[in-house]
Design a protein around this motif. Structure first.
Motif, PDB file in Angstrom:
ATOM      1  N   PHE A  76       2.369   8.568   3.725  1.00 45.26           N
ATOM      2  CA  PHE A  76       2.420   8.498   5.182  1.00 45.26           C
ATOM      3  C   PHE A  76       1.590   9.602   5.829  1.00 45.26           C
ATOM      4  N   SER A 106      -0.182   3.000   5.145  1.00 46.31           N
ATOM      5  CA  SER A 106       0.926   3.205   4.213  1.00 46.31           C
ATOM      6  C   SER A 106       2.113   2.309   4.569  1.00 46.31           C
ATOM      7  N   TYR A 135       6.220   2.394   5.016  1.00 51.00           N
ATOM      8  CA  TYR A 135       7.280   3.369   5.253  1.00 51.00           C
ATOM      9  C   TYR A 135       8.257   2.834   6.290  1.00 51.00           C
ATOM     10  N   ASP A 145       0.875  -1.171   0.000  1.00 59.01           N
ATOM     11  CA  ASP A 145       0.000   0.000   0.000  1.00 59.01           C
ATOM     12  C   ASP A 145       0.915   1.224   0.000  1.00 59.01           C
ATOM     13  N   LEU A 146       0.797   2.053  -1.008  1.00 57.83           N
ATOM     14  CA  LEU A 146       1.679   3.208  -1.176  1.00 57.83           C
ATOM     15  C   LEU A 146       0.995   4.523  -0.823  1.00 57.83           C
ATOM     16  N   THR A 147      -0.096   4.451  -0.059  1.00 61.73           N
ATOM     17  CA  THR A 147      -0.748   5.671   0.413  1.00 61.73           C
ATOM     18  C   THR A 147       0.303   6.519   1.135  1.00 61.73           C
ATOM     19  N   GLN A 178       9.176   7.161   2.816  1.00 60.82           N
ATOM     20  CA  GLN A 178       7.950   6.572   2.294  1.00 60.82           C
ATOM     21  C   GLN A 178       8.278   5.557   1.198  1.00 60.82           C
TER      22      GLN A 178
END
Length: 172
Positions: free
Chosen positions: A119, A126, A128, A115-117, A138
């Motif tokens: 931070f 996310s 990180y 999941d690259l939402t 991130q």
């Protein structure tokens, strides 16, 4: 003779279903951070028991120094260690890597994206790494990959061939 064949098939089906229940080794693939560094390594996850083990995840020197999260240098954080994500934290819990997945990990294997939402939008989902979250890098790309277990298919194929052999033998 039919009873023997049916018995072999039943044992094979039981063996096949238990073969898929084994924990899988998930390997980080293409995991990069916004500072241009990468993370690599792997961990074992058993979806049936919801248990992480045998982790070794290394990060490169960049915004944060190089570090290896493994069974001797880090532990698991209780707030994120299920099929949707995991946090590996150093022993004094000042530095950690949070990996969240877009889909739950299963014992079936395959590839699951991180999941690259961002931070600062939602640090709960996310991916990180941070040092007391004063410094954060991130994840900008990556996934985790586990080989799809095949012993069940091979066991069923072998039993099918054995059954064919026994049935042809009976006719002769």
């Amino acid at each position: 003779m039919k009873a023997k064949i049916l018995g072999l098939l039943a044992v094979g089906m039981l063996t096949a279903s238990s073969a898929n229940a084994a924990a899988l080794t998930w390997t980080l693939a293409g995991v990069t951070f916004d500072d241009g560094t990468v993370a690599s390594g792997s961990f074992v996850y058993d979806a049936d028991l919801n248990v992480y083990s045998d982790w070794s995840v290394s990060v490169q020197d960049g915004t944060l120094s190089a570090f290896t999260y493994d069974n001797t240098s880090s532990g698991l954080r209780a707030e994120n260690r299920d099929a949707t994500g995991v946090i590996f934290a150093n022993l004094d819990v000042t530095r950690y890597i949070n990996l969240n997945f877009v889909a739950p990990l299963t014992n079936a294997g395959g590839a699951v994206a991180l999941d690259l939402t961002p931070f600062f939008v939602n640090f709960g989902v996310s991916s990180y790494e941070c040092d007391n979250c004063n410094v954060v890098r991130q994840a900008t790309a990556g996934s985790v990959v586990a080989d799809v277990p095949e012993p069940a298919s091979l066991a069923l194929l072998g039993l099918g061939l054995a059954g064919l052999g026994l049935s042809r033998r009976r006719k002769a």
